[in-house]
Design a protein around this motif. Structure first.
Motif, PDB file in Angstrom:
ATOM      1  N   ASN A 176       0.833  -1.208   0.000  1.00 49.36           N
ATOM      2  CA  ASN A 176       0.000   0.000   0.000  1.00 49.36           C
ATOM      3  C   ASN A 176       0.865   1.254   0.000  1.00 49.36           C
ATOM      4  O   ASN A 176       0.589   2.227  -0.711  1.00 49.36           O
ATOM      5  CB  ASN A 176      -0.929   0.000   1.209  1.00 49.36           C
ATOM      6  CG  ASN A 176      -2.026  -1.035   1.096  1.00 49.36           C
ATOM      7  OD1 ASN A 176      -2.409  -1.439   0.001  1.00 49.36           O
ATOM      8  ND2 ASN A 176      -2.537  -1.486   2.230  1.00 49.36           N
ATOM      9  N   PHE A 177       1.915   1.232   0.805  1.00 49.51           N
ATOM     10  CA  PHE A 177       2.832   2.365   0.922  1.00 49.51           C
ATOM     11  C   PHE A 177       3.457   2.700  -0.433  1.00 49.51           C
ATOM     12  O   PHE A 177       3.470   3.866  -0.860  1.00 49.51           O
ATOM     13  CB  PHE A 177       3.915   2.026   1.956  1.00 49.51           C
ATOM     14  CG  PHE A 177       5.030   3.030   2.061  1.00 49.51           C
ATOM     15  CD1 PHE A 177       4.866   4.183   2.813  1.00 49.51           C
ATOM     16  CD2 PHE A 177       6.244   2.817   1.421  1.00 49.51           C
ATOM     17  CE1 PHE A 177       5.910   5.112   2.920  1.00 49.51           C
ATOM     18  CE2 PHE A 177       7.280   3.731   1.523  1.00 49.51           C
ATOM     19  CZ  PHE A 177       7.109   4.880   2.271  1.00 49.51           C
ATOM     20  N   TYR A 178       3.963   1.708  -1.118  1.00 52.88           N
ATOM     21  CA  TYR A 178       4.649   1.949  -2.392  1.00 52.88           C
ATOM     22  C   TYR A 178       3.669   2.271  -3.522  1.00 52.88           C
ATOM     23  O   TYR A 178       3.950   3.128  -4.376  1.00 52.88           O
ATOM     24  CB  TYR A 178       5.501   0.743  -2.774  1.00 52.88           C
ATOM     25  CG  TYR A 178       6.733   0.574  -1.919  1.00 52.88           C
ATOM     26  CD1 TYR A 178       7.669   1.599  -1.811  1.00 52.88           C
ATOM     27  CD2 TYR A 178       6.970  -0.604  -1.229  1.00 52.88           C
ATOM     28  CE1 TYR A 178       8.802   1.461  -1.030  1.00 52.88           C
ATOM     29  CE2 TYR A 178       8.109  -0.766  -0.449  1.00 52.88           C
ATOM     30  CZ  TYR A 178       9.023   0.272  -0.350  1.00 52.88           C
ATOM     31  OH  TYR A 178      10.138   0.124   0.436  1.00 52.88           O
ATOM     32  N   ASN A 179       2.549   1.587  -3.555  1.00 52.48           N
ATOM     33  CA  ASN A 179       1.623   1.774  -4.671  1.00 52.48           C
ATOM     34  C   ASN A 179       0.908   3.119  -4.641  1.00 52.48           C
ATOM     35  O   ASN A 179       0.244   3.490  -5.618  1.00 52.48           O
ATOM     36  CB  ASN A 179       0.616   0.627  -4.704  1.00 52.48           C
ATOM     37  CG  ASN A 179       1.218  -0.651  -5.278  1.00 52.48           C
ATOM     38  OD1 ASN A 179       2.005  -0.600  -6.224  1.00 52.48           O
ATOM     39  ND2 ASN A 179       0.864  -1.792  -4.702  1.00 52.48           N
ATOM     40  N   GLU A 180       1.043   3.845  -3.557  1.00 57.68           N
ATOM     41  CA  GLU A 180       0.504   5.197  -3.487  1.00 57.68           C
ATOM     42  C   GLU A 180       1.469   6.228  -4.084  1.00 57.68           C
ATOM     43  O   GLU A 180       1.114   7.397  -4.233  1.00 57.68           O
ATOM     44  CB  GLU A 180       0.188   5.579  -2.035  1.00 57.68           C
ATOM     45  CG  GLU A 180      -0.994   4.817  -1.443  1.00 57.68           C
ATOM     46  CD  GLU A 180      -1.217   5.138   0.025  1.00 57.68           C
ATOM     47  OE1 GLU A 180      -0.350   5.832   0.620  1.00 57.68           O
ATOM     48  OE2 GLU A 180      -2.234   4.699   0.590  1.00 57.68           O
ATOM     49  N   GLN A 181       2.696   5.795  -4.423  1.00 59.61           N
ATOM     50  CA  GLN A 181       3.716   6.718  -4.915  1.00 59.61           C
ATOM     51  C   GLN A 181       3.695   6.795  -6.442  1.00 59.61           C
ATOM     52  O   GLN A 181       3.482   5.800  -7.136  1.00 59.61           O
ATOM     53  CB  GLN A 181       5.095   6.274  -4.421  1.00 59.61           C
ATOM     54  CG  GLN A 181       5.213   6.270  -2.903  1.00 59.61           C
ATOM     55  CD  GLN A 181       6.552   5.752  -2.421  1.00 59.61           C
ATOM     56  OE1 GLN A 181       7.555   5.810  -3.147  1.00 59.61           O
ATOM     57  NE2 GLN A 181       6.595   5.247  -1.196  1.00 59.61           N
ATOM     58  N   LYS A 182       3.925   7.985  -6.946  1.00 63.29           N
ATOM     59  CA  LYS A 182       3.888   8.232  -8.392  1.00 63.29           C
ATOM     60  C   LYS A 182       5.011   7.484  -9.101  1.00 63.29           C
ATOM     61  O   LYS A 182       6.169   7.491  -8.668  1.00 63.29           O
ATOM     62  CB  LYS A 182       4.014   9.734  -8.659  1.00 63.29           C
ATOM     63  CG  LYS A 182       3.914  10.112 -10.131  1.00 63.29           C
ATOM     64  CD  LYS A 182       4.029  11.616 -10.312  1.00 63.29           C
ATOM     65  CE  LYS A 182       3.957  11.997 -11.792  1.00 63.29           C
ATOM     66  NZ  LYS A 182       4.088  13.467 -11.977  1.00 63.29           N
ATOM     67  N   GLY A 183       4.656   6.856 -10.221  1.00 66.66           N
ATOM     68  CA  GLY A 183       5.655   6.187 -11.040  1.00 66.66           C
ATOM     69  C   GLY A 183       6.144   4.871 -10.500  1.00 66.66           C
ATOM     70  O   GLY A 183       7.142   4.320 -11.000  1.00 66.66           O
ATOM     71  N   ILE A 184       5.462   4.353  -9.472  1.00 62.99           N
ATOM     72  CA  ILE A 184       5.906   3.116  -8.837  1.00 62.99           C
ATOM     73  C   ILE A 184       4.761   2.107  -8.812  1.00 62.99           C
ATOM     74  O   ILE A 184       3.615   2.452  -8.519  1.00 62.99           O
ATOM     75  CB  ILE A 184       6.399   3.370  -7.398  1.00 62.99           C
ATOM     76  CG1 ILE A 184       7.723   4.140  -7.425  1.00 62.99           C
ATOM     77  CG2 ILE A 184       6.577   2.055  -6.641  1.00 62.99           C
ATOM     78  CD1 ILE A 184       8.249   4.491  -6.060  1.00 62.99           C
ATOM     79  N   LYS A 185       5.092   0.868  -9.114  1.00 65.95           N
ATOM     80  CA  LYS A 185       4.200  -0.255  -8.917  1.00 65.95           C
ATOM     81  C   LYS A 185       4.952  -1.266  -8.063  1.00 65.95           C
ATOM     82  O   LYS A 185       6.134  -1.544  -8.317  1.00 65.95           O
ATOM     83  CB  LYS A 185       3.811  -0.884 -10.262  1.00 65.95           C
ATOM     84  CG  LYS A 185       3.006  -2.170 -10.159  1.00 65.95           C
ATOM     85  CD  LYS A 185       1.633  -1.941  -9.564  1.00 65.95           C
ATOM     86  CE  LYS A 185       0.850  -3.251  -9.487  1.00 65.95           C
ATOM     87  NZ  LYS A 185      -0.434  -3.072  -8.762  1.00 65.95           N
ATOM     88  N   ALA A 186       4.303  -1.804  -7.049  1.00 65.89           N
ATOM     89  CA  ALA A 186       4.953  -2.767  -6.163  1.00 65.89           C
ATOM     90  C   ALA A 186       4.196  -4.081  -6.168  1.00 65.89           C
ATOM     91  O   ALA A 186       2.964  -4.111  -6.239  1.00 65.89           O
ATOM     92  CB  ALA A 186       5.030  -2.215  -4.736  1.00 65.89           C
ATOM     93  N   VAL A 187       4.955  -5.174  -6.089  1.00 66.03           N
ATOM     94  CA  VAL A 187       4.370  -6.514  -6.043  1.00 66.03           C
ATOM     95  C   VAL A 187       5.216  -7.371  -5.106  1.00 66.03           C
ATOM     96  O   VAL A 187       6.436  -7.208  -5.044  1.00 66.03           O
ATOM     97  CB  VAL A 187       4.304  -7.135  -7.460  1.00 66.03           C
ATOM     98  CG1 VAL A 187       5.688  -7.282  -8.054  1.00 66.03           C
ATOM     99  CG2 VAL A 187       3.582  -8.467  -7.447  1.00 66.03           C
TER     100      VAL A 187
END
Length: 295
Positions: free
Chosen positions: A75-86
């Motif tokens: 959730n923390f990373y996926n809220e950031q612009k230009g970033i997708k986290a898995v």
């Protein structure tokens, strides 16, 4: 004790990464899901932001991390612009098969053989970059080892006619700013053995386990954790396992290494050493200390 580790070959690796960044479309940053922010190299962030490259953050070793904490990090990373986290495990082909599609979402303008999607895989040592490469390509092309800094040079590969990969050496940064980050990285086997003292790292790990996962210590070693601290956890493990020196003195070095290995392999259970909340608290405390020193 402050843990620092920046082998000489990483100076040239950093320079080469900066040059290659100009010719790629996006970054795949491989992180250890147990210590994602402590293990996120600020140099990588600086380079990709300078070139305005999108980033797929892979929280590898998710099978070793606390799933609830991993969900918070996503959730923390996926809220950031230009970033997708898995979150995934790079040893599992089914997990890794998701990656090309996620990369295409981040760089949709590179989608055919005339304009292949160029991806650079980056991260600190021993987080699974080479394992990811081998699993993606379905063959062993990158050296894999259980020690940091196995890969020393960049390597390029064609994933298919529309995608190319560049594997880079594990890259640390010249100075780890926060002592706790150094200890978390050492506990997770991301720095060389010559840079750490096992007993001190295991004591740090023991304090975290007492605070957040005391039941795992009890289940694994049969310890009664009441009244213990990190140092006494190591001593108690030595006594329970019969790790004794001459005169019945506990062999703290052997017990410390066992605790670290049990954490690293998952024998202790699924553990995360930091959360978004704990990270925010630590940064706030450090900023307060720094402001007070400068006043």
């Amino acid at each position: 004790m402050s843990i620092q580790w920046f082998p000489g070959h990483m100076v040239s690796a950093r320079k080469k990464a900066a040059e290659t960044m100009e010719r790629v479309d996006m970054i795949i940053e491989v992180l250890d899901a147990r210590v994602p922010e402590a293990g996120s190299n600020p140099v990588i962030k600086e380079l990709r932001l300078h070139r305005q490259r999108p980033c797929l953050k892979i929280l590898n070793k998710a099978d070793l991390a606390d799933p609830a904490v991993t969900a918070a990090w996503l959730n923390f990373y996926n809220e950031q612009k230009g970033i997708k986290a898995v979150a995934l495990t790079c040893k599992k082909p089914g997990d890794v098969a998701k990656i090309p599609g996620l990369c295409e979402i981040l760089a949709p303008h590179r989608n055919n053989s005339l304009k292949p999607l160029r991806m650079m895989i980056m991260g600190i040592p021993n987080v699974g970059k080479s394992t990811l490469i081998n699993t993606l390509l379905k063959r062993r092309v990158a050296a894999v080892g259980d020690e940091p800094a196995v890969t020393k040079n960049q390597q390029g590969f064609d994933l298919n006619e529309r995608m190319t990969l560049i594997d880079t050496p594990g890259l640390m940064w010249p100075k780890i700013e926060y002592d706790s980050d150094g200890f978390m990285l050492a506990a997770s086997h991301a720095v060389g053995r010559n840079a750490i003292i096992d007993e001190e790292v295991a004591s740090f790990l023991g304090d975290i386990l007492l605070a957040y996962y005391p039941n795992l210590l009890t289940n694994r070693y049969g310890l009664s954790v009441e009244g213990l601290d990190g140092v006494s956890v190591i001593e108690a493990i030595a006594k329970r396992r019969g790790y004794l020196l001459k005169g019945g003195v506990p062999n703290l070095g052997k017990a410390a290494l066992m605790l670290l290995q049990d954490y690293r392999t998952g024998a202790l259970g699924r553990i995360s050493l930091e959360t978004p909340k704990s990270r925010d608290i630590m940064l706030t405390q450090q900023a307060f200390i720094k402001a007070k020193e400068q006043a």
